[in-house]
Design a protein around this motif. Structure first.
Motif, PDB file in Angstrom:
ATOM      1  N   GLU A 223     139.049 109.325  75.327  1.00 30.32           N
ATOM      2  CA  GLU A 223     137.818 108.632  74.942  1.00 30.32           C
ATOM      3  C   GLU A 223     137.992 107.781  73.690  1.00 30.32           C
ATOM      4  OE1 GLU A 223     133.738 107.539  75.143  1.00 30.32           O
ATOM      5  OE2 GLU A 223     135.133 108.392  76.599  1.00 30.32           O
ATOM      6  N   ASN A 224     138.782 108.265  72.746  1.00 26.79           N
ATOM      7  CA  ASN A 224     138.881 107.599  71.454  1.00 26.79           C
ATOM      8  C   ASN A 224     140.082 106.668  71.341  1.00 26.79           C
ATOM      9  OD1 ASN A 224     137.404 107.368  69.060  1.00 26.79           O
ATOM     10  ND2 ASN A 224     138.889 108.602  67.922  1.00 26.79           N
ATOM     11  N   ASP A 225     140.749 106.397  72.466  1.00 26.15           N
ATOM     12  CA  ASP A 225     141.917 105.517  72.448  1.00 26.15           C
ATOM     13  C   ASP A 225     141.502 104.060  72.246  1.00 26.15           C
ATOM     14  OD1 ASP A 225     143.894 107.434  72.784  1.00 26.15           O
ATOM     15  OD2 ASP A 225     143.845 107.322  74.967  1.00 26.15           O
ATOM     16  N   ARG A 226     142.399 103.308  71.606  1.00 26.53           N
ATOM     17  CA  ARG A 226     142.188 101.880  71.379  1.00 26.53           C
ATOM     18  C   ARG A 226     143.535 101.184  71.530  1.00 26.53           C
ATOM     19  NH1 ARG A 226     137.913  99.609  68.600  1.00 26.53           N
ATOM     20  NH2 ARG A 226     138.146  97.431  67.962  1.00 26.53           N
ATOM     21  N   CYS A 227     143.537  99.998  72.116  1.00 29.39           N
ATOM     22  CA  CYS A 227     144.779  99.254  72.327  1.00 29.39           C
ATOM     23  C   CYS A 227     144.937  98.185  71.260  1.00 29.39           C
ATOM     24  CB  CYS A 227     144.778  98.616  73.713  1.00 29.39           C
ATOM     25  SG  CYS A 227     146.262  97.644  74.073  1.00 29.39           S
ATOM     26  N   ILE A 228     146.133  98.075  70.704  1.00 32.76           N
ATOM     27  CA  ILE A 228     146.471  97.014  69.747  1.00 32.76           C
ATOM     28  C   ILE A 228     147.659  96.256  70.322  1.00 32.76           C
ATOM     29  CG2 ILE A 228     147.367  96.513  67.445  1.00 32.76           C
ATOM     30  CD1 ILE A 228     145.311  99.645  68.032  1.00 32.76           C
ATOM     31  N   SER A 229     147.560  94.933  70.400  1.00 34.70           N
ATOM     32  CA  SER A 229     148.600  94.182  71.103  1.00 34.70           C
ATOM     33  C   SER A 229     148.837  92.804  70.500  1.00 34.70           C
ATOM     34  CB  SER A 229     148.225  94.023  72.581  1.00 34.70           C
ATOM     35  OG  SER A 229     149.206  93.279  73.280  1.00 34.70           O
ATOM     36  N   TRP A 230     150.101  92.371  70.583  1.00 37.39           N
ATOM     37  CA  TRP A 230     150.486  90.993  70.271  1.00 37.39           C
ATOM     38  C   TRP A 230     151.210  90.359  71.460  1.00 37.39           C
ATOM     39  CZ3 TRP A 230     155.653  90.439  71.003  1.00 37.39           C
ATOM     40  CH2 TRP A 230     156.452  91.602  70.867  1.00 37.39           C
ATOM     41  N   LEU A 231     151.281  91.071  72.571  1.00 39.62           N
ATOM     42  CA  LEU A 231     152.052  90.603  73.719  1.00 39.62           C
ATOM     43  C   LEU A 231     151.390  89.403  74.380  1.00 39.62           C
ATOM     44  CD1 LEU A 231     152.886  94.078  75.284  1.00 39.62           C
ATOM     45  CD2 LEU A 231     154.355  92.662  73.834  1.00 39.62           C
ATOM     46  N   PRO A 232     152.177  88.451  74.857  1.00 34.98           N
ATOM     47  CA  PRO A 232     151.591  87.245  75.473  1.00 34.98           C
ATOM     48  C   PRO A 232     150.902  87.560  76.793  1.00 34.98           C
ATOM     49  CG  PRO A 232     153.976  87.272  75.753  1.00 34.98           C
ATOM     50  CD  PRO A 232     153.661  88.406  74.827  1.00 34.98           C
ATOM     51  N   TRP A 233     149.853  86.835  77.086  1.00 36.50           N
ATOM     52  CA  TRP A 233     149.058  87.071  78.290  1.00 36.50           C
ATOM     53  C   TRP A 233     149.637  86.406  79.530  1.00 36.50           C
ATOM     54  CZ3 TRP A 233     143.262  86.723  76.363  1.00 36.50           C
ATOM     55  CH2 TRP A 233     142.954  87.907  75.686  1.00 36.50           C
ATOM     56  N   TYR A 234     150.774  85.739  79.438  1.00 38.98           N
ATOM     57  CA  TYR A 234     151.405  85.236  80.652  1.00 38.98           C
ATOM     58  C   TYR A 234     152.461  86.206  81.162  1.00 38.98           C
ATOM     59  CZ  TYR A 234     155.121  83.687  77.468  1.00 38.98           C
ATOM     60  OH  TYR A 234     156.116  83.641  76.508  1.00 38.98           O
ATOM     61  N   HIS A 235     152.789  87.222  80.380  1.00 38.38           N
ATOM     62  CA  HIS A 235     153.763  88.245  80.767  1.00 38.38           C
ATOM     63  C   HIS A 235     153.009  89.424  81.362  1.00 38.38           C
ATOM     64  CE1 HIS A 235     156.740  91.485  80.274  1.00 38.38           C
ATOM     65  NE2 HIS A 235     157.652  90.535  80.302  1.00 38.38           N
ATOM     66  N   ASP A 236     153.599  90.095  82.367  1.00 38.69           N
ATOM     67  CA  ASP A 236     152.855  91.149  83.053  1.00 38.69           C
ATOM     68  C   ASP A 236     152.448  92.295  82.124  1.00 38.69           C
ATOM     69  OD1 ASP A 236     155.495  91.904  82.796  1.00 38.69           O
ATOM     70  OD2 ASP A 236     155.721  92.647  84.834  1.00 38.69           O
ATOM     71  N   MET A 237     153.287  92.655  81.152  1.00 42.42           N
ATOM     72  CA  MET A 237     152.929  93.751  80.261  1.00 42.42           C
ATOM     73  C   MET A 237     151.762  93.363  79.355  1.00 42.42           C
ATOM     74  SD  MET A 237     155.494  96.289  78.194  1.00 42.42           S
ATOM     75  CE  MET A 237     155.952  95.250  76.812  1.00 42.42           C
ATOM     76  N   GLY A 238     151.727  92.100  78.916  1.00 40.80           N
ATOM     77  CA  GLY A 238     150.615  91.649  78.095  1.00 40.80           C
ATOM     78  C   GLY A 238     149.360  91.413  78.901  1.00 40.80           C
ATOM     79  N   LEU A 239     149.498  90.738  80.049  1.00 39.21           N
ATOM     80  CA  LEU A 239     148.333  90.406  80.869  1.00 39.21           C
ATOM     81  C   LEU A 239     147.716  91.644  81.506  1.00 39.21           C
ATOM     82  CD1 LEU A 239     146.642  88.089  82.325  1.00 39.21           C
ATOM     83  CD2 LEU A 239     148.209  88.470  84.244  1.00 39.21           C
ATOM     84  N   VAL A 240     148.533  92.394  82.238  1.00 45.94           N
ATOM     85  CA  VAL A 240     148.020  93.534  82.999  1.00 45.94           C
ATOM     86  C   VAL A 240     147.798  94.747  82.101  1.00 45.94           C
ATOM     87  CG1 VAL A 240     148.451  95.068  84.954  1.00 45.94           C
ATOM     88  CG2 VAL A 240     149.174  92.681  85.067  1.00 45.94           C
ATOM     89  N   GLY A 241     148.832  95.080  81.299  1.00 45.40           N
ATOM     90  CA  GLY A 241     148.749  96.309  80.518  1.00 45.40           C
ATOM     91  C   GLY A 241     147.844  96.239  79.319  1.00 45.40           C
ATOM     92  N   CYS A 242     147.718  95.048  78.718  1.00 44.50           N
ATOM     93  CA  CYS A 242     146.988  94.955  77.448  1.00 44.50           C
ATOM     94  C   CYS A 242     145.787  94.022  77.491  1.00 44.50           C
ATOM     95  CB  CYS A 242     147.944  94.521  76.335  1.00 44.50           C
ATOM     96  SG  CYS A 242     149.329  95.651  76.081  1.00 44.50           S
ATOM     97  N   PHE A 243     145.396  93.573  78.684  1.00 47.29           N
ATOM     98  CA  PHE A 243     144.177  92.775  78.831  1.00 47.29           C
ATOM     99  C   PHE A 243     143.359  93.274  80.022  1.00 47.29           C
ATOM    100  CE2 PHE A 243     142.411  88.640  80.708  1.00 47.29           C
ATOM    101  CZ  PHE A 243     141.198  88.794  80.076  1.00 47.29           C
ATOM    102  N   LEU A 244     143.893  93.128  81.236  1.00 49.74           N
ATOM    103  CA  LEU A 244     143.138  93.540  82.422  1.00 49.74           C
ATOM    104  C   LEU A 244     142.883  95.047  82.440  1.00 49.74           C
ATOM    105  CD1 LEU A 244     144.924  91.341  85.126  1.00 49.74           C
ATOM    106  CD2 LEU A 244     143.024  90.748  83.599  1.00 49.74           C
ATOM    107  N   SER A 245     143.857  95.829  81.983  1.00 51.50           N
ATOM    108  CA  SER A 245     143.695  97.282  81.956  1.00 51.50           C
ATOM    109  C   SER A 245     142.571  97.714  81.029  1.00 51.50           C
ATOM    110  CB  SER A 245     145.005  97.949  81.528  1.00 51.50           C
ATOM    111  OG  SER A 245     144.875  99.351  81.515  1.00 51.50           O
ATOM    112  N   LEU A 246     142.419  97.007  79.908  1.00 52.27           N
ATOM    113  CA  LEU A 246     141.374  97.370  78.952  1.00 52.27           C
ATOM    114  C   LEU A 246     139.992  97.207  79.574  1.00 52.27           C
ATOM    115  CD1 LEU A 246     143.863  97.194  77.126  1.00 52.27           C
ATOM    116  CD2 LEU A 246     142.431  96.108  75.398  1.00 52.27           C
ATOM    117  N   ILE A 247     139.820  96.148  80.352  1.00 51.55           N
ATOM    118  CA  ILE A 247     138.531  95.923  81.010  1.00 51.55           C
ATOM    119  C   ILE A 247     138.286  96.992  82.062  1.00 51.55           C
ATOM    120  CG2 ILE A 247     137.212  94.313  82.443  1.00 51.55           C
ATOM    121  CD1 ILE A 247     138.874  92.044  81.143  1.00 51.55           C
ATOM    122  N   ALA A 248     139.273  97.211  82.937  1.00 52.29           N
ATOM    123  CA  ALA A 248     139.082  98.116  84.071  1.00 52.29           C
ATOM    124  C   ALA A 248     138.959  99.575  83.652  1.00 52.29           C
ATOM    125  CB  ALA A 248     140.231  97.961  85.057  1.00 52.29           C
TER     126      ALA A 248
END
Length: 583
Positions: A223-248
């Motif tokens: 519940e108390n987790d938070r993501c911190i990221s600098w990864l680019p959003w065109y790379h799968d780890m940045g796009l999927v893991g650190c953007f789309l995953s946060l929403i879903a």
């Protein structure tokens, strides 16, 4: 687009970690459903300047409102379901709203890279143009700051280019949005290193939400987790893991732009230190290395950083080097960083993202394996055995099955090295408009990853790279791209160049390029060497090993194709002797 610009009297309050909205781990039919649900809570995305100062708070409710407006604008502009919408993947609200807006409109967003500090204008235009040719988008959206380059690429391909700020000012009329299905394509993902021979990975809504649920389950998301990221959003780890995953998965996130991290890497750790909850943050190995090197001149890390609440320090996107990870622990143990926070993982865009994740708290575990066993060559008993530390990349995520197969296609037992295959609902639909490449790697629902590894008690150990892929600082480089770049220089032909990765004296990997040389003058050879080095640096961003070799030296397969693997082996063994350059 709605803006909440801070004033001198305004103090921005970041979105919370915890929320009264019950968390759902991506159990949705489509990604649009995930956006709708996240918008009912108070969490969201938070954007920071190069020094880590919060400049923009963007709740999921605001994202949904902006995305729906963008969807209506897209439909009004003639965008239809299945059309590709190319987006320059700048970390910010504009890309987020347009990506989600394209999804609502039934179009397929295609994230494309920003220009880097190396390579120059023409190299970036070339890269964009080739990926635009492959994805065949109706429109390319871009930030105004790079309008000249993006417009040039769009014009070369014949697609429309639009500044996304001006598009956001258009009317958003009430129009009917399509009903989405789980088996519809959600987006196209391109490899960051794919230029001349791009492969657009087509990912369905079903595959996306399945992978987002699976890796969140594997991380034991709390519940108390938070993501911190600098990864680019065109790379799968940045796009999927650190953007789309946060929403879903309804997680709040803090972002630094990738270029800001490159200039001030410790700002990343500052953001983690300020998080009052538990932090989840991923990086390739080189990100940890940069921070450890940068902090070496500071005497007391405990005064600046508090990394005691960094719950999951993910490692992915390139080969994990245990020595670098230990260096990070040594540098930041005084700030409370715990070695068992490291979370090795393995994945690829063709599986949406995650294939395996180390269970939280188990940290980095390695096995020492003889190098001869890794390469498949007989042991030379006259020499002392040499070992390499192979990192445990964890267990298969939920609903994913991983096996190791030999050259005959049969499954191998534990401790036997072979090809890594995986199967599950998050495996890609196809390579866009490339049935031949799709058929080559998808067999009866199983994905041939091209990577080499072995299993032990359900844990996966990766020992080699996908085929001939060169991965430098977490970025993939197709050897064909490097070879093709050198071929553009006068006097070269296809097959004159072989590119692969070698290990430098400091243990890091660098690209090496063997080039057939038909120049006899010593001074001209030096000039040619420097010209090739500069050309490759424009592609990779790194200095490389350039070796000029006699014509007809590079080996070929029985079918006449260049054999990079054999070229590398012959070079490292000394059987290919490069020309000695004049001092």
């Amino acid at each position: 687009m709605t803006q909440t610009a801070p004033t001198a009297e305004t103090t921005l309050v970041p979105t919370p970690n915890a929320d009264s909205l019950p968390r759902r781990l991506a159990d949705f039919d489509t990604f649009a459903d995930a956006i709708d649900y996240a918008a009912q809570g108070n969490r969201g995305l938070n954007f920071h300047d190069p020094r880590g100062k919060l400049t923009r708070v963007y709740t999921y409710a605001e994202l949904r409102e902006d995305a729906l407006a963008m969807a209506r604008r897209l439909v009004a502009a003639g965008i239809k379901p299945g059309d590709r919408v190319a987006l320059i993947a700048e970390t910010g609200t504009e890309f987020a709203a347009l990506f989600c807006g394209a999804v609502y409109a039934g179009a397929w967003p295609v994230p494309l890279p920003l220009p880097t500090s190396f390579g120059g204008k023409e190299s970036y235009i070339d890269q964009l143009a080739v990926q635009l040719q492959s994805s065949d988008p109706t429109v390319l959206f871009y930030p105004a700051e790079i309008a000249a380059m993006t417009e040039a690429a769009a014009q070369r391909q014949g697609c429309q280019g639009i500044d996304w700020n001006s598009f956001g000012e258009r009317e958003a009329p009430e129009v009917a949005l399509p009903r989405l299905s789980p088996d519809d394509i959600c987006y196209l993902q391109y490899s960051s290193g794919s230029t001349r021979f791009p492969h657009g990975v087509a990912v369905t809504h079903r595959a996306l939400v399945s992978n987002l649920a699976s890796h969140s389950h594997g991380m034991c998301l709390a519940e108390n987790d938070r993501c911190i990221s600098w990864l680019p959003w065109y790379h799968d780890m940045g796009l999927v893991g650190c953007f789309l995953s946060l929403i879903a998965n309804q997680v709040s996130g803090d972002y630094l732009k990738t270029e800001d991290f490159a200039r001030r890497p410790l700002a990343w750790l500052d953001l983690i230190s300020r998080n009052e909850g538990d932090s989840i943050s991923y990086s390739p190995t080189f990100g940890y290395d940069i921070c450890a090197r940068r902090i070496s001149s500071q005497s007391n890390v405990s005064e600046r950083f508090d990394l005691s609440r960094w719950r999951l320090a993910g490692n992915g996107a390139d080969m994990i080097r245990p020595d670098v990870m230990q260096g990070f622990v040594d540098a930041f143990a005084g700030a409370g960083f715990k070695a068992n926070a490291f979370t090795p993982s393995y994945g690829l865009a063709e599986a949406t993202l995650a294939v395996t994740i180390m269970p939280p708290g188990e940290g980095i575990r390695v096995e020492l394996v003889e190098e001869e066993r890794l390469s498949g060559t007989p042991r030379d008993l006259s020499r002392p055995a040499r070992y390499r530390a192979i990192v445990n990349c964890g267990k298969a995520v939920k609903d994913m099955e991983v096996v190791i197969r030999g050259e005959d296609g049969h499954e191998l037992p534990d401790h036997h090295i072979g090809k890594v295959w995986c199967q599950g609902p998050s495996v890609m639909h196809s390579y866009f408009r490339d049935p031949e490449a799709t058929e080559a790697c998808l067999v009866d629902g199983w994905l041939d990853t091209g990577d080499m590894g072995y299993m032990v008690d359900g844990y996966l150990f990766i020992v080699g790279r996908a085929k001939d892929m060169i991965i430098i600082n977490g970025k993939n480089h197709w050897p064909q791209d490097i070879e093709w770049a050198v071929e553009q220089l006068p006097g070269f032909h296809q097959g004159d160049i072989a590119a692969f990765a070698v290990q430098a004296e400091n243990g890091e990997e660098v690209p090496a390029v063997l080039v057939h040389c038909r120049v006899s003058d010593p001074v001209e050879r030096v000039k040619l060497h420097d010209q090739i080095r500069d050309k490759v640096r424009s592609i990779t961003g790194m200095n490389c090993v350039v070796e000029l070799v006699p014509p007809r030296t590079l080996p070929r397969t029985s079918s006449g194709k260049l054999s990079r693997a054999k070229a590398k082996k012959l070079y490292l063994s000394g059987e290919i002797e490069p020309y000695q350059l004049a001092a």
